[in-house]
Enzyme design. Sequence first.
Site, PDB file in Angstrom:
ATOM      1  N   HIS A  51       7.656   7.718  -0.069  1.00 13.04           N
ATOM      2  CA  HIS A  51       6.463   8.517  -0.388  1.00 13.04           C
ATOM      3  C   HIS A  51       6.735   9.407  -1.603  1.00 13.04           C
ATOM      4  CE1 HIS A  51       5.944   8.046   4.156  1.00 13.04           C
ATOM      5  NE2 HIS A  51       4.836   7.521   3.704  1.00 13.04           N
ATOM      6  N   GLN A  72      -7.439   2.757  11.820  1.00 13.11           N
ATOM      7  CA  GLN A  72      -6.639   1.609  11.397  1.00 13.11           C
ATOM      8  C   GLN A  72      -5.615   1.185  12.440  1.00 13.11           C
ATOM      9  OE1 GLN A  72      -5.228   3.867   7.858  1.00 13.11           O
ATOM     10  NE2 GLN A  72      -3.246   2.934   8.271  1.00 13.11           N
ATOM     11  N   LYS A 103       5.226  -1.588  -0.886  1.00 10.53           N
ATOM     12  CA  LYS A 103       5.764  -1.840   0.454  1.00 10.53           C
ATOM     13  C   LYS A 103       4.694  -2.475   1.346  1.00 10.53           C
ATOM     14  CE  LYS A 103       7.948  -0.912   4.477  1.00 10.53           C
ATOM     15  NZ  LYS A 103       6.856  -0.917   5.413  1.00 10.53           N
ATOM     16  N   SER A 106      10.519   3.382   5.854  1.00  4.18           N
ATOM     17  CA  SER A 106       9.241   3.374   6.562  1.00  4.18           C
ATOM     18  C   SER A 106       9.279   4.466   7.621  1.00  4.18           C
ATOM     19  CB  SER A 106       9.026   2.024   7.257  1.00  4.18           C
ATOM     20  OG  SER A 106       7.989   2.123   8.217  1.00  4.18           O
ATOM     21  N   ARG A 149       8.098   4.219  10.395  1.00  6.26           N
ATOM     22  CA  ARG A 149       8.319   3.549  11.681  1.00  6.26           C
ATOM     23  C   ARG A 149       9.797   3.219  11.911  1.00  6.26           C
ATOM     24  NH1 ARG A 149       2.790   1.241  10.714  1.00  6.26           N
ATOM     25  NH2 ARG A 149       1.530   1.998  12.461  1.00  6.26           N
TER      26      ARG A 149
HETATM   27  P1  AMP Z   1       2.130   5.459   5.046  1.00  4.38           P
HETATM   28  O1  AMP Z   1       2.373   6.913   5.223  1.00  4.38           O
HETATM   29  O2  AMP Z   1       3.112   4.589   5.750  1.00  4.38           O
HETATM   30  O3  AMP Z   1       0.691   5.074   5.254  1.00  4.38           O
HETATM   31  O4  AMP Z   1       2.408   5.178   3.508  1.00  4.38           O
HETATM   32  C1  AMP Z   1       1.773   5.916   2.512  1.00  4.38           C
HETATM   33  C2  AMP Z   1       2.019   5.254   1.194  1.00  4.38           C
HETATM   34  O5  AMP Z   1       3.409   5.194   0.935  1.00  4.38           O
HETATM   35  C3  AMP Z   1       1.493   3.806   1.175  1.00  4.38           C
HETATM   36  O6  AMP Z   1       0.873   3.565  -0.072  1.00  4.38           O
HETATM   37  C4  AMP Z   1       2.746   3.011   1.360  1.00  4.38           C
HETATM   38  O7  AMP Z   1       2.663   1.718   0.797  1.00  4.38           O
HETATM   39  C5  AMP Z   1       3.766   3.859   0.629  1.00  4.38           C
HETATM   40  N1  AMP Z   1       5.121   3.577   1.083  1.00  4.38           N
HETATM   41  C6  AMP Z   1       5.551   3.468   2.362  1.00  4.38           C
HETATM   42  N2  AMP Z   1       6.857   3.141   2.388  1.00  4.38           N
HETATM   43  C7  AMP Z   1       7.262   3.033   1.104  1.00  4.38           C
HETATM   44  C8  AMP Z   1       8.505   2.706   0.468  1.00  4.38           C
HETATM   45  N3  AMP Z   1       9.606   2.419   1.178  1.00  4.38           N
HETATM   46  N4  AMP Z   1       8.551   2.693  -0.879  1.00  4.38           N
HETATM   47  C9  AMP Z   1       7.446   2.972  -1.615  1.00  4.38           C
HETATM   48  N5  AMP Z   1       6.248   3.292  -1.080  1.00  4.38           N
HETATM   49  C10 AMP Z   1       6.150   3.324   0.260  1.00  4.38           C
END
Ligand code: AMP
Length: 299
Positions: free
Chosen positions: A52, A76, A165, A201, A203
């Site tokens: 992030h 979602q 990602k 991630s 997760r």
């Molecule tokens: P999320 O909080 O998982 O919904 O992710 C928020 C944003 O961060 C989304 O645009 C994801 O694709 C991006 N993101 C999540 N993991 C990564 C990563 N390892 N590298 C780059 N961007 C990421």
Amino acid sequence: MSHTLAAIEPTTGRKPAVLRSAGETRAQIAAWRRGGDRIALVPTMGALHDGHLSLVRLAQEKADRTIVSIFVNPTQFAPSEDFEKYPRTFEADAARLASVGADAIFAPQAAAIYPEGFSTAVTVKGPATAGLEDRFRPDHFGGVATVVAKLHNIVAPDIAIYGEKDFQQLAVIRQMNRDLDLPVEVLGGATIRAGDGLALSSRNAYLSESERSIAPLLYRTLCACRDAIANGEAPEPALERGRQALAAAGFKTDYLELRDAQTLAAPALADRREGRLLVAARLGATRLIDNIAVPAFRN
Ligand code: AMP
């Protein structure tokens, strides 16, 4: 945390403004606009990691002001999924965003995004129907497209940045943004990985110690498939070997597929285009996704 942290996390000491409503957010954006600032939005669900933060860095290169949204979007998640237990770490997230100098955080309650009587949904076809995530999470991208359309409207940034990602999600968002003529430029940021290759991630926090030690096989399998295909092997046998390697290590694979990087369609025979390998697999109760580029190939 990871080895990349020090490199991307200078201390600024400036606290981002925390905005809770669309009205507050619009007022902040209007103030920045009066000063002539260019604005970037980085949407997230919080539990922030270096992936992030790399998107925040990219936003800061492209714009004068960076606003990060933190919203665990209920629409979602399927009823069987992890909405309730999704990590919520607002104080730590705010501190990390302060340390990298983000300007504001938009952190609405669900009722501010979906007030009583909310009745609209955005449905994206095309890349969303590529038979990857949408096959296993049929309502997921509808929820994503709806909340992203709202975020693009509330914040009205010049640019919005999403991670590669979530490669299919990025394609869905580009499609929605283009189809609805939203005046926002959508940019993708590269995937940030741990030293052993596992894509960062939120997760990953669900993984047990032994699962965490197996998890990097996902990326190694993508790399092995990519190398085999780049060396001229037919994709399907290479992918089948990859699926078997994952199964032998205890993964339950939803898909491991080669697609056209632009359209996400299954690549046509004798096509010479850049490809994308995409995988989703479950390790115990945790579902992991990842993807990598495959140089222009002949099939
Ligand atoms: P999320 O909080 O998982 O919904 O992710 C928020 C944003 O961060 C989304 O645009 C994801 O694709 C991006 N993101 C999540 N993991 C990564 C990563 N390892 N590298 C780059 N961007 C990421």
